[in-house]
Design a protein around this motif. Structure first.
Motif, PDB file in Angstrom:
ATOM      1  N   ALA A 122       4.091   9.270  -3.114  1.00  8.24           N
ATOM      2  CA  ALA A 122       3.740   8.776  -1.943  1.00  8.24           C
ATOM      3  C   ALA A 122       4.295  10.015  -0.897  1.00  8.24           C
ATOM      4  CB  ALA A 122       3.511   7.776  -1.346  1.00  8.24           C
TER       5      ALA A 122
ATOM      6  N   ASP B 268      -8.386   2.182  -1.385  1.00  2.61           N
ATOM      7  CA  ASP B 268      -9.531   1.813  -0.300  1.00  2.61           C
ATOM      8  C   ASP B 268     -10.184   2.974   0.247  1.00  2.61           C
ATOM      9  OD1 ASP B 268     -10.009   2.337   2.267  1.00  2.61           O
ATOM     10  OD2 ASP B 268      -7.440   2.337   3.154  1.00  2.61           O
TER      11      ASP B 268
ATOM     12  N   ASP C 198      -9.979   5.165   3.228  1.00  2.00           N
ATOM     13  CA  ASP C 198      -9.071   6.449   2.263  1.00  2.00           C
ATOM     14  C   ASP C 198      -8.819   6.282   1.078  1.00  2.00           C
ATOM     15  OD1 ASP C 198      -6.887   7.807   2.629  1.00  2.00           O
ATOM     16  OD2 ASP C 198      -5.851   7.122   3.745  1.00  2.00           O
TER      17      ASP C 198
ATOM     18  N   VAL D 276       0.723   5.339   0.468  1.00  2.00           N
ATOM     19  CA  VAL D 276      -0.891   6.777   0.971  1.00  2.00           C
ATOM     20  C   VAL D 276      -0.397   8.123   0.137  1.00  2.00           C
ATOM     21  CG1 VAL D 276      -1.943   8.439   2.326  1.00  2.00           C
ATOM     22  CG2 VAL D 276      -1.398   6.256   3.638  1.00  2.00           C
TER      23      VAL D 276
ATOM     24  N   ASN E  81      -6.748   7.972  -1.032  1.00  3.18           N
ATOM     25  CA  ASN E  81      -5.763   8.636  -0.957  1.00  3.18           C
ATOM     26  C   ASN E  81      -4.463   7.474  -0.785  1.00  3.18           C
ATOM     27  OD1 ASN E  81      -5.848  11.241  -2.018  1.00  3.18           O
ATOM     28  ND2 ASN E  81      -6.255  11.735  -0.203  1.00  3.18           N
ATOM     29  N   ARG E  82      -5.705   6.573  -0.769  1.00  2.78           N
ATOM     30  CA  ARG E  82      -4.353   5.024  -0.538  1.00  2.78           C
ATOM     31  C   ARG E  82      -4.147   3.883  -1.648  1.00  2.78           C
ATOM     32  NH1 ARG E  82      -5.380   0.239   3.143  1.00  2.78           N
ATOM     33  NH2 ARG E  82      -3.350  -0.692   3.800  1.00  2.78           N
TER      34      ARG E  82
ATOM     35  N   SER F  24       1.254  -0.844  -0.511  1.00  3.33           N
ATOM     36  CA  SER F  24       0.355   0.351   0.075  1.00  3.33           C
ATOM     37  C   SER F  24       1.114   1.045   0.296  1.00  3.33           C
ATOM     38  CB  SER F  24      -1.417   0.106   1.741  1.00  3.33           C
ATOM     39  OG  SER F  24      -0.291   0.284   2.440  1.00  3.33           O
TER      40      SER F  24
END
Length: 99
Positions: free
Chosen positions: A82, A43, A46, A9, A48-49, A7
């Motif tokens: 990220a 996600d 979220d 972000v 941005n994930r 993952s």
């Protein structure tokens, strides 16, 4: 079977770029020997994930994947997009038949 979860972000203003990079990496990876599945997801909690879920036949196939120059390039690109270093986890698994 080896399962990989990863993952990252990503910076909010770079989400579209990160998704394009992630999807291209997943599509390319699915053509590699021993890749059983490789997908890029957002996600649900979220936005941005970005989450990656990969299934590999064995560790040799995964190590070959990591050795492909495009895999290193993907990590560099995703890291640049990220807010913190991407995370990765490896699991050894065996499917349990239902029923």
């Amino acid at each position: 079977m080896i399962i990989v979860t990863g993952s990252a972000v990503v910076l909010p203003d770079r989400l579209d770029e990160a998704l394009a990079v992630g999807i291209a990496h997943s599509v390319r990876s699915r053509s590699e020997p021993g890749c059983l599945n490789h997908n890029c997801h957002v996600d649900a909690e979220d936005e941005n994930r970005i989450v990656f879920v990969e299934y590999w036949a064995d560790m040799a196939a995964l190590q070959a994947h990591f050795a492909v120059p495009e895999s290193s390039a993907f990590v560099r690109q995703m890291t640049a997009l990220a807010v913190a270093p991407p995370k990765i986890q490896l699991f050894q698994a065996q499917e349990i038949p239902m029923g």
